[in-house]
Scaffold this motif. Structure first.
Motif, mmCIF file in Angstrom:
data_model
loop_
_atom_site.group_PDB
_atom_site.id
_atom_site.type_symbol
_atom_site.label_atom_id
_atom_site.label_comp_id
_atom_site.label_asym_id
_atom_site.label_seq_id
_atom_site.Cartn_x
_atom_site.Cartn_y
_atom_site.Cartn_z
ATOM 1 N N TYR A 1 4.864 -9.620 9.644
ATOM 2 C CA TYR A 1 5.875 -8.560 9.660
ATOM 3 C C TYR A 1 5.433 -7.484 8.691
ATOM 4 O O TYR A 1 5.041 -7.780 7.545
ATOM 5 N N THR A 2 5.477 -6.246 9.187
ATOM 6 C CA THR A 2 5.019 -5.107 8.388
ATOM 7 C C THR A 2 6.136 -4.073 8.274
ATOM 8 O O THR A 2 6.809 -3.755 9.263
ATOM 9 N N TRP A 3 6.329 -3.551 7.012
ATOM 10 C CA TRP A 3 7.298 -2.493 6.765
ATOM 11 C C TRP A 3 6.542 -1.210 6.387
ATOM 12 O O TRP A 3 5.719 -1.206 5.473
ATOM 13 N N VAL A 4 6.789 -0.154 7.147
ATOM 14 C CA VAL A 4 6.259 1.174 6.806
ATOM 15 C C VAL A 4 7.455 2.086 6.563
ATOM 16 O O VAL A 4 8.289 2.276 7.458
ATOM 17 N N THR B 1 -8.866 -6.523 9.942
ATOM 18 C CA THR B 1 -7.899 -7.135 10.846
ATOM 19 C C THR B 1 -7.155 -6.037 11.605
ATOM 20 O O THR B 1 -6.714 -5.045 11.008
ATOM 21 N N TYR B 2 -7.046 -6.234 12.893
ATOM 22 C CA TYR B 2 -6.245 -5.309 13.693
ATOM 23 C C TYR B 2 -4.852 -5.924 13.838
ATOM 24 O O TYR B 2 -4.691 -7.079 14.232
ATOM 25 N N LYS B 3 -3.830 -5.074 13.525
ATOM 26 C CA LYS B 3 -2.442 -5.521 13.625
ATOM 27 C C LYS B 3 -1.750 -4.703 14.721
ATOM 28 O O LYS B 3 -1.642 -3.480 14.610
ATOM 29 N N HIS B 4 -1.319 -5.420 15.739
ATOM 30 C CA HIS B 4 -0.699 -4.744 16.885
ATOM 31 C C HIS B 4 0.817 -4.938 16.849
ATOM 32 O O HIS B 4 1.313 -6.060 16.864
ATOM 33 N N ALA B 5 1.519 -3.813 16.785
ATOM 34 C CA ALA B 5 2.990 -3.835 16.800
ATOM 35 C C ALA B 5 3.459 -3.529 18.219
ATOM 36 O O ALA B 5 3.041 -2.541 18.826
ATOM 37 N N PHE B 6 4.341 -4.363 18.775
ATOM 38 C CA PHE B 6 4.806 -4.170 20.139
ATOM 39 C C PHE B 6 5.997 -3.221 20.218
ATOM 40 O O PHE B 6 6.230 -2.590 21.240
ATOM 41 N N GLU B 7 6.748 -3.091 19.134
ATOM 42 C CA GLU B 7 7.878 -2.161 19.155
ATOM 43 C C GLU B 7 7.345 -0.717 19.153
ATOM 44 O O GLU B 7 6.314 -0.423 18.547
ATOM 45 N N ASP B 8 8.083 0.134 19.816
ATOM 46 C CA ASP B 8 7.650 1.539 19.905
ATOM 47 C C ASP B 8 7.607 2.208 18.544
ATOM 48 O O ASP B 8 6.781 3.100 18.295
ATOM 49 N N TYR B 9 8.496 1.759 17.672
ATOM 50 C CA TYR B 9 8.517 2.408 16.364
ATOM 51 C C TYR B 9 7.530 1.756 15.393
ATOM 52 O O TYR B 9 7.345 2.216 14.278
ATOM 53 N N GLY B 10 6.898 0.666 15.810
ATOM 54 C CA GLY B 10 5.927 -0.008 14.933
ATOM 55 C C GLY B 10 4.628 0.780 14.848
ATOM 56 O O GLY B 10 4.276 1.555 15.749
ATOM 57 N N VAL B 11 3.927 0.564 13.771
ATOM 58 C CA VAL B 11 2.666 1.274 13.530
ATOM 59 C C VAL B 11 1.504 0.330 13.811
ATOM 60 O O VAL B 11 1.334 -0.683 13.133
ATOM 61 N N LYS B 12 0.716 0.691 14.836
ATOM 62 C CA LYS B 12 -0.498 -0.086 15.114
ATOM 63 C C LYS B 12 -1.560 0.386 14.134
ATOM 64 O O LYS B 12 -1.765 1.577 13.955
ATOM 65 N N HIS B 13 -2.301 -0.560 13.534
ATOM 66 C CA HIS B 13 -3.257 -0.131 12.516
ATOM 67 C C HIS B 13 -4.290 -1.219 12.223
ATOM 68 O O HIS B 13 -4.132 -2.380 12.606
ATOM 69 N N PHE B 14 -5.355 -0.812 11.537
ATOM 70 C CA PHE B 14 -6.325 -1.733 10.958
ATOM 71 C C PHE B 14 -5.974 -1.934 9.492
ATOM 72 O O PHE B 14 -5.562 -0.990 8.801
ATOM 73 N N GLN B 15 -6.181 -3.160 9.032
ATOM 74 C CA GLN B 15 -6.084 -3.422 7.592
ATOM 75 C C GLN B 15 -7.422 -4.020 7.147
ATOM 76 O O GLN B 15 -7.858 -5.041 7.658
ATOM 77 N N HIS B 16 -8.071 -3.359 6.203
ATOM 78 C CA HIS B 16 -9.341 -3.821 5.661
ATOM 79 C C HIS B 16 -9.084 -4.450 4.289
ATOM 80 O O HIS B 16 -8.306 -3.908 3.485
ATOM 81 N N ASN C 1 0.848 -1.191 0.000
ATOM 82 C CA ASN C 1 0.000 0.000 0.000
ATOM 83 C C ASN C 1 0.883 1.240 0.000
ATOM 84 O O ASN C 1 2.129 1.153 0.091
ATOM 85 N N LYS C 2 0.269 2.395 -0.102
ATOM 86 C CA LYS C 2 0.920 3.699 0.041
ATOM 87 C C LYS C 2 0.168 4.470 1.114
ATOM 88 O O LYS C 2 -1.060 4.607 1.052
ATOM 89 N N ILE C 3 0.886 4.948 2.109
ATOM 90 C CA ILE C 3 0.244 5.655 3.217
ATOM 91 C C ILE C 3 0.476 7.149 3.073
ATOM 92 O O ILE C 3 1.619 7.630 3.111
ATOM 93 N N SER C 4 -0.649 7.851 2.902
ATOM 94 C CA SER C 4 -0.592 9.324 2.849
ATOM 95 C C SER C 4 -1.341 9.942 4.024
ATOM 96 O O SER C 4 -1.303 11.151 4.229
ATOM 97 N N SER D 1 5.708 3.979 1.910
ATOM 98 C CA SER D 1 5.461 2.627 1.405
ATOM 99 C C SER D 1 5.008 1.717 2.542
ATOM 100 O O SER D 1 5.402 1.881 3.693
ATOM 101 N N HIS D 2 4.151 0.756 2.201
ATOM 102 C CA HIS D 2 3.644 -0.209 3.194
ATOM 103 C C HIS D 2 3.684 -1.604 2.558
ATOM 104 O O HIS D 2 3.121 -1.851 1.499
#
Length: 446
Positions: A130-133, A162-177, A88-91, A102-103
Motif C-alpha cells: 500500500y502506497t500513500w502519495v 521494483t515496479y509498483k502497479h496501482a490499479f486504482e485510477d487515482y493511484g500512482v504507477k511508478h518505479f522504486q529504486h 520519500n518526497k516527490i517533487s 509526501s510518499h
C-alpha cells in the motif's frame, strides 16, 4: 503520517531481532536499510513507460537520508518472505514539478535468490503493498529485480528496482529504486565455536572449522571422534596415538612403550629372536622355546638327547633308546651270572641271607637301566612232580621280584614267571647238572 517512517523503522527492527533465537539455519534473517528513489515518469503512457529509466536528474525523487527499512526471513530453497517500509518526497511527478508531495509505502515481499552462498547473489522479488502519495493511498502489486553483493558472510550491499502497479485510477504507477546495506543474522551457534549448528558436526562441543566444528582436544590434527587417543597427541599413522619408542606400536597397545620392539610381541624386544619377549625370556641372549621360558633345552647327561625327550635325563644313553643306556649282551650275561647264584631254602621260595650281597649287585645293574623292563624267571630240576616243580619255580621268581621291588625297583619294570623243569641248561642225570638247572634268571624284555 508525519511520524510513520520512524514508527515503521522501530517496528521492523523489533520484529526482526525478537525472532533471532527462533531460527534453525544459518543467518535466515536479513535486514536492509538505505535510500530509495521514486521514478514516476511518464504517467499514463504505457507505450513509453520506462524509456528514461536512468534519467536520474529529471525524474528520480531521492530523499538524502535513510528512507527505507526492510526485513526478511529465509524459508528454504532460496525463498524468503519479508516486509519493507519506505518514505520519500516527490517533487518530480513525471515531467511535472510538484510541491514536495509526501510518499509512504508498506510492502510485503516474496524473494527468490537465483544463487546460494555466493558473493554476487541476484534475486527476483514479487509482492504487494500500500502506497500513500500526498496522503492518498492505493494498493499496488509489485515485481522487481535486484542483486546482493556480500562483503562478508553477514554484511553486503543491495541494489534493487521494483515496479509498483496501482490499479486504482487515482493511484500512482511508478518505479522504486533501492540502494542500501544488508545485514544477515540469526544463525544458532550453541557451542560458540563460530560454526553455526546447521553446519556443525558437533553442535554442542566447541571445535574447529577444519573439522566441521568438532574438537581436537590434544591438538594433533586428528579430530577426537577419529582419534584413538583423544587426550594424547599422536600421529595419523597411529590413529592419533603416541609411539614413544618409534616401533610402530602405539603406546596404548605397547607392553614395552619405552623400548622398540616387535608388533607380534606387543611392542617388546626379542634380542635372541626366539619368539619370546625379553621381559618374559629367562635366557634373553640364548634362543629357546617358549615352553622352556625362552631358554634352550638342556641335555644334562650329555648323551645328545635333550632332557625334554630323554627318558633318562641323568644317565647317558643312546638316541635309539630315548636317551637311556641300552642293556648289552655283556650286561645281560653279568645279570644272570648274579641271578643264578641266588640261594633258596630247600624246597621253599625263601631267599637265604647269604644271597643279600648278590641281590645288591643285581639292584645296582637294574638301576643303571631305568627304562628297561625285565622278566624274573624261575627254573627247577626234574626231581619231584611236575606240578610241584612248576609251583616252586613260580613262587621263587615272585619272591625275587618282590625283594627287588621292596628295595626300590619300580614294579612295572618287572614281571615274574615260572617254567618248572621245562627249560634245563644242563643234564638232570648228575648232581652238578641238576644244581645248574635249579636257578633264577633275569632277562631283558625286548
Amino acid at each position: 503520517m508525519k511520524h510513520l517512517s520512524k514508527l515503521l523503522v522501530v517496528v521492523l527492527l523489533v520484529v526482526g531481532f525478537n525472532n533471532v533465537q527462533a531460527q534453525d539455519e544459518n543467518n535466515p534473517w536479513q535486514v536492509q536499510f538505505g535510500a530509495n528513489a521514486i521514478d514516476v515518469y511518464p504517467t499514463g503512457d504505457v507505450s513509453s513507460f520506462g524509456n528514461e529509466f536512468f534519467n536520474v536528474n529529471d525524474h528520480w525523487n531521492i530523499l538524502p537520508s535513510i528512507s527505507y527499512v526492510g526485513v526478511s526471513k529465509s524459508v528454504g530453497d532460496g525463498f524468503s518472505i519479508g516486509a519493507r517500509g519506505s518514505l520519500n518526497k516527490i517533487s518530480k511527478l513525471g515531467d511535472v514539478s510538484v510541491d514536495d508531495l509526501s510518499h509512504y509505502a508498506i510492502d510485503g515481499t516474496i524473494k527468490y535468490n537465483l544463487t546460494k552462498e555466493t558473493v554476487i547473489q541476484p534475486f527476483i522479488e514479487v509482492g504487494g503493498g500500500y502506497t500513500w502519495v500526498d496522503e492518498i493511498g492505493a494498493g499496488t502489486v509489485n515485481g522487481g529485480l535486484g542483486i546482493n553483493l556480500w562483503f562478508t558472510e553477514n554484511l553486503g550491499l543491495t541494489l534493487q528496482s521494483t515496479y509498483k502497479h496501482a490499479f486504482e485510477d487515482y493511484g500512482v504507477k511508478h518505479f522504486q529504486h533501492l540502494a542500501g546495506i544488508s545485514v544477515k543474522f540469526g544463525g544458532t551457534d550453541t557451542d560458540g565455536d563460530g560454526i553455526y549448528d546447521k553446519d556443525d558436526a558437533c553442535p554442542e562441543v566447541a571445535g574447529l572449522e577444519a573439522f566441521n566444528g568438532c574438537p581436537d582436544a590434544d591438538g594433533d590434527g586428528i579430530e577426537d571422534s577419529k582419534d584413538s587417543c583423544p587426550n594424547e597427541a599422536g600421529s595419523k599413522e597411529m590413529n592419533g596415538c603416541p609411539d614413544a619408542d618409534g616401533d610402530g606400536v602405539a603406546d596404548k597397545d605397547d607392553a614395552c612403550p619405552n623400548e622398540a620392539g616387535l608388533a607380534a610381541l606387543a611392542g617388546c624386544p626379542d634380542a635372541d629372536s626366539d619368539g619370546v619377549a625379553d621381559k618374559d625370556d629367562e635366557c634373553p641372549n640364548e634362543a629357546g622355546p617358549s615352553e622352556n621360558n625362552g631358554c634352550p633345552w638342556p641335555d644334562t647327561d650329555g648323551d645328545g638327547v635333550l632332557d625334554k625327550d630323554d627318558q633318562c635325563p641323568d644317565v647317558a644313553g643312546t638316541v635309539a633308546n630315548a636317551g637311556c643306556p641300552e642293556v648289552t649282551e655283556e650286561v645281560q650275561k653279568q645279570l644272570n651270572d648274579y641271578a643264578r647264584t641266588i640261594l633258596f631254602d630247600t624246597g621253599k621260595s625263601t631267599i637265604k641271607a647269604e644271597s643279600t650281597s648278590v641281590m645288591v649287585d643285581i639292584i645296582q645293574i637294574l638301576n643303571e637301566y631305568p627304562n628297561a623292563k625285565f622278566t624274573v624267571e624261575g627254573h627247577t630240576d626234574s626231581v619231584g612232580s611236575a606240578k610241584l616243580n612248576q609251583s616252586l619255580s613260580e613262587s621263587r621268581a615272585l619272591s625275587v621280584k618282590e625283594f627287588l621291588v621292596d628295595k626300590g625297583i619300580e614294579e612295572f619294570r618287572l614281571s615274574a614267571i615260572g617254567y618248572g623243569k621245562d627249560k634245563p641248561i644242563a643234564t638232570n642225570n648228575t648232581r652238578a647238572g641238576r644244581a645248574q638247572n635249579r636257578r633264577v634268571e633275569i632277562n631283558l624284555v625286548k
